[in-house]
Design an enzyme around this catalytic site. Structure first.
Site, short mmCIF file in Angstrom:
data_model
loop_
_atom_site.label_atom_id
_atom_site.label_comp_id
_atom_site.label_asym_id
_atom_site.label_seq_id
_atom_site.Cartn_x
_atom_site.Cartn_y
_atom_site.Cartn_z
N ASP A 5 12.83 32.52 24.87
CA ASP A 5 13.41 31.28 24.34
C ASP A 5 12.89 30.07 25.10
OD1 ASP A 5 15.91 32.00 22.40
OD2 ASP A 5 15.64 33.53 23.94
N ASP A 44 10.36 28.48 30.91
CA ASP A 44 10.72 27.07 30.68
C ASP A 44 11.97 26.59 31.39
OD1 ASP A 44 12.47 28.64 28.87
OD2 ASP A 44 13.06 26.66 28.14
N ASP A 76 8.44 34.59 29.22
CA ASP A 76 9.80 34.34 28.79
C ASP A 76 9.79 34.19 27.27
OD1 ASP A 76 12.56 33.48 28.90
OD2 ASP A 76 11.82 31.43 28.68
#
Length: 253
Positions: A27, A201, A25
């Protein structure tokens, strides 16, 4: 798994192992979150580490992001990687070919989000291919109002799913997710036949964690909060350190 742990050693071992396919991922994972999407910054050395790690894994490294592919390319320039954007709506394979999934009409959601943002300057509306994100990081007191408005908008749009992330509400196609994007990569060279590792996240990454672990791989949750991921790192900085260490270490036999 919901407690904050440090599995840096296990993550480094996975990233260094031959036969690994690395999925990341962006961001909150490769970069620290910022007040606005345009405010994120790559730390020095990250692009070089990604390039080296991709080379050592025969090109089997891809970014799986909610951002469009073009934004990821701009952030990682001059490096061009395989990328799944908008949670899999857009996907560019290792051969450079770009596929785009059909998406439901999100214009009613966009109109409602823009109307709300016009009344509250702290809100930010992000329009993507087949998706709409409403960011309230600069107006956290409006979370419930944003949730109410976006929920009502999505309920009127068949085929659209609302995801509640970190200070953002995103309306996206229900038929596409990060798990599906990773699955598609694993059907293609150079990812096919490799053990997937996916680091993310947020709630949007949970579909990716679930898929890679069913496929015999490992999910790595970056930061706190409940997750299905088997492994956890404390922060994006911890992941960056593991990526750099794996990039400069010989692949283990």
């Amino acid at each position: 798994m919901d407690e904050l742990a440090d599995d840096s050693g296990a993550v480094l071992q996975l990233l260094s192992a031959p036969g690994t396919a690395v999925f990341l991922d962006f961001d909150g994972t490769l970069v620290d979150l910022a007040a606005t999407p345009d405010g994120v910054r790559l730390e020095p050395g990250v692009v070089e580490a990604l390039a080296l790690l991709a080379e050592r894994h025969g090109g089997a490294l891809a970014v799986i992001s909610g951002r469009p592919v073009a934004q990821i390319d701009a952030m990682l320039a001059p490096l061009t990687l395989p990328v799944a954007g908008v949670h899999g709506v857009e996907r560019r394979g290792a051969d450079g070919s770009l596929s785009v999934a059909a998406t439901p009409d999100v214009s009613p959601v966009l109109a409602r989000a823009q109307a709300l943002a016009a009344l509250h300057p702290g809100l930010l509306v992000e329009q993507k291919r087949g998706a709409v994100a409403l960011h309230y990081r600069l107006a956290s007191d409006l979370e419930q109002l944003c949730l109410q408005e976006m929920t009502a908008a999505v309920q009127a749009c068949p085929g659209i799913l609302l995801l509640h992330g970190k200070m953002v509400l995103e309306a996206k196609p229900a038929a596409t997710d990060k798990g599906g994007a990773i699955a598609a990569f694993l059907r293609e060279a150079p990812f096919a036949g490799r053990r997937p590792v996916f680091a993310g996240d947020d709630t949007t990454d949970e579909a990716g964690f679930a898929f890679v672990q069913l496929a015999g791989g490992q999910g790595v949750k970056v930061g706190n909060g409940p997750s299905a991921a088997a492994l956890r790192l404390a922060s994006p900085g911890a992941l960056r350190a593991a990526l750099l260490a794996a990039a400069v270490s010989p692949l283990k036999e």
